[in-house]
Design an enzyme around this catalytic site. Sequence first.
Site, short mmCIF file in Angstrom:
data_model
loop_
_atom_site.label_atom_id
_atom_site.label_comp_id
_atom_site.label_asym_id
_atom_site.label_seq_id
_atom_site.Cartn_x
_atom_site.Cartn_y
_atom_site.Cartn_z
N LYS A 13 -44.50 89.89 -104.33
CA LYS A 13 -45.35 89.96 -105.59
C LYS A 13 -46.86 89.91 -105.04
CE LYS A 13 -43.51 86.13 -106.90
NZ LYS A 13 -42.69 85.86 -105.84
N ARG A 88 -43.05 80.93 -115.04
CA ARG A 88 -41.62 80.76 -114.33
C ARG A 88 -40.59 80.11 -115.01
NH1 ARG A 88 -43.09 80.74 -107.81
NH2 ARG A 88 -45.06 81.33 -108.12
N ARG A 127 -43.69 85.32 -92.10
CA ARG A 127 -45.03 85.49 -92.73
C ARG A 127 -46.24 84.71 -92.48
NH1 ARG A 127 -45.37 84.61 -99.27
NH2 ARG A 127 -44.41 82.77 -98.74
N ARG A 160 -47.05 78.87 -94.02
CA ARG A 160 -47.01 78.09 -95.28
C ARG A 160 -46.10 77.01 -95.11
NH1 ARG A 160 -46.94 81.66 -100.79
NH2 ARG A 160 -45.37 80.15 -101.10
N ARG A 171 -36.10 77.24 -102.75
CA ARG A 171 -37.09 78.00 -103.69
C ARG A 171 -36.25 79.03 -104.19
NH1 ARG A 171 -41.37 79.62 -99.49
NH2 ARG A 171 -42.23 80.67 -101.27
P1 AP5 Z 1 -45.53 88.16 -100.27
O1 AP5 Z 1 -46.32 89.42 -100.93
O2 AP5 Z 1 -46.30 87.22 -99.85
O3 AP5 Z 1 -44.26 87.83 -101.37
P2 AP5 Z 1 -44.33 86.97 -102.71
O4 AP5 Z 1 -43.30 87.29 -103.57
O5 AP5 Z 1 -45.92 86.80 -103.17
O6 AP5 Z 1 -43.62 85.38 -102.00
P3 AP5 Z 1 -44.18 83.99 -102.27
O7 AP5 Z 1 -43.45 83.26 -101.33
O8 AP5 Z 1 -45.70 84.21 -102.00
O9 AP5 Z 1 -43.61 83.98 -103.64
P4 AP5 Z 1 -43.49 82.46 -104.25
O10 AP5 Z 1 -43.55 82.72 -105.70
O11 AP5 Z 1 -42.02 81.78 -103.87
O12 AP5 Z 1 -44.74 81.65 -104.07
P5 AP5 Z 1 -46.24 81.14 -104.85
O13 AP5 Z 1 -47.06 80.93 -103.72
O14 AP5 Z 1 -46.13 81.79 -106.07
O15 AP5 Z 1 -44.57 88.92 -99.01
C1 AP5 Z 1 -43.92 88.06 -98.39
C2 AP5 Z 1 -43.89 88.51 -96.79
O16 AP5 Z 1 -43.24 89.86 -96.66
C3 AP5 Z 1 -45.35 88.62 -96.29
O17 AP5 Z 1 -44.95 88.58 -94.77
C4 AP5 Z 1 -45.47 90.12 -96.47
O18 AP5 Z 1 -46.39 90.74 -95.54
C5 AP5 Z 1 -44.19 91.00 -96.40
N1 AP5 Z 1 -43.89 92.08 -97.26
C6 AP5 Z 1 -44.25 92.17 -98.41
N2 AP5 Z 1 -43.66 93.38 -98.97
C7 AP5 Z 1 -43.20 93.93 -98.03
C8 AP5 Z 1 -42.38 95.16 -97.89
N3 AP5 Z 1 -42.17 95.89 -98.81
N4 AP5 Z 1 -41.88 95.50 -96.75
C9 AP5 Z 1 -41.76 94.31 -95.45
N5 AP5 Z 1 -42.51 93.24 -95.55
C10 AP5 Z 1 -43.16 92.88 -96.76
O19 AP5 Z 1 -45.72 79.70 -105.43
C11 AP5 Z 1 -45.41 78.73 -104.44
C12 AP5 Z 1 -45.14 77.35 -105.21
O20 AP5 Z 1 -46.02 76.83 -106.10
C13 AP5 Z 1 -43.73 77.31 -105.99
O21 AP5 Z 1 -42.52 77.27 -105.17
C14 AP5 Z 1 -44.03 76.29 -107.06
O22 AP5 Z 1 -43.85 75.23 -106.21
C15 AP5 Z 1 -45.60 76.32 -107.26
N6 AP5 Z 1 -45.92 77.38 -108.49
C16 AP5 Z 1 -46.63 78.40 -108.40
N7 AP5 Z 1 -46.57 78.89 -109.82
C17 AP5 Z 1 -45.76 77.97 -110.44
C18 AP5 Z 1 -45.56 78.13 -111.90
N8 AP5 Z 1 -45.88 78.79 -112.78
N9 AP5 Z 1 -44.83 76.96 -112.24
C19 AP5 Z 1 -44.37 76.06 -111.62
N10 AP5 Z 1 -44.57 75.81 -110.08
C20 AP5 Z 1 -45.42 77.04 -109.73
#
Ligand code: AP5
Length: 220
Positions: A13, A88, A127, A160, A171
């Site tokens: 994402k 979410r 990552r 991270r 998660r």
């Molecule tokens: P990446 O693009 O970083 O993936 P992502 O889907 O963004 O993964 P996240 O782990 O960031 O998502 P998340 O929703 O768990 O975390 P967030 O920070 O939002 O890609 C991942 C890896 O794969 C990278 O190394 C990239 O290079 C590689 N990659 C990408 N595309 C690829 C491809 N096509 N092929 C190969 N490799 C590829 O949230 C973190 C925490 O914040 C949550 O757990 C929660 O505690 C809190 N939080 C955030 N928002 C909320 C909310 N709305 N409500 C409640 N808690 C929240």
Amino acid sequence: MRIVLLGPPGAGKGTQARRLAESYGIANISTGDILRDAAAKGTEPGLAAKGYMDRGEYVPDDMMVRLVMERLARPDTRDGFILDGFPRTVPQAQALENALAEIGRPLSCVLKFKIDDEMAVKRLAARWTCPSCKRTYNMEYKPPKLDKECDVCGAQLHRRDDDDEVTVRRRLEVYRRDTKPLEFFFWERGLLREVDAEGPEDVVTDRTLEAVSDIVDLAT
Ligand code: AP5
């Protein structure tokens, strides 16, 4: 263009949000990045959020809704935005829907990135993230040119705290329990579009751009 990105941890994402926002010159709002910045600054809400994040749990809805509403009130969202990581939960989705209805600017669509759990775990295990410009790298698929240094801003990359395998699996469980129901919520409203998130990044970007191509024509 007002787009929500849905999808499990590791679906890509953040990677695709950055590309979409750059392609269309619209605001990229990542709630994960906002929370991590707040935690790094040591603010009270930031530190409270970090406790939830490190356990792989969601931050409470009231805090998330307040934070996103404040962000959406900024002028850079006027021409459109990508919401990466919000909503979410169903209460978050309802709050967003009501707020956008009030200003007469509903969502254009919701993109759901589909990926297998084991692929997500594998991606997150490799990552590395830039704490400064937020770009992500992958030691398997997209390593930085210099050892653990951001290609773009030169900052030291880091892992991270929530990317260890046990937390990633938690998660994924929380995603299935609390966020999966949003697929039906948005499908019922005719907003849901699926994107196959497996395959090389550029291929996924092509699929993403294709999925929103009709919306681009409608401008904002
Ligand atoms: P990446 O693009 O970083 O993936 P992502 O889907 O963004 O993964 P996240 O782990 O960031 O998502 P998340 O929703 O768990 O975390 P967030 O920070 O939002 O890609 C991942 C890896 O794969 C990278 O190394 C990239 O290079 C590689 N990659 C990408 N595309 C690829 C491809 N096509 N092929 C190969 N490799 C590829 O949230 C973190 C925490 O914040 C949550 O757990 C929660 O505690 C809190 N939080 C955030 N928002 C909320 C909310 N709305 N409500 C409640 N808690 C929240």
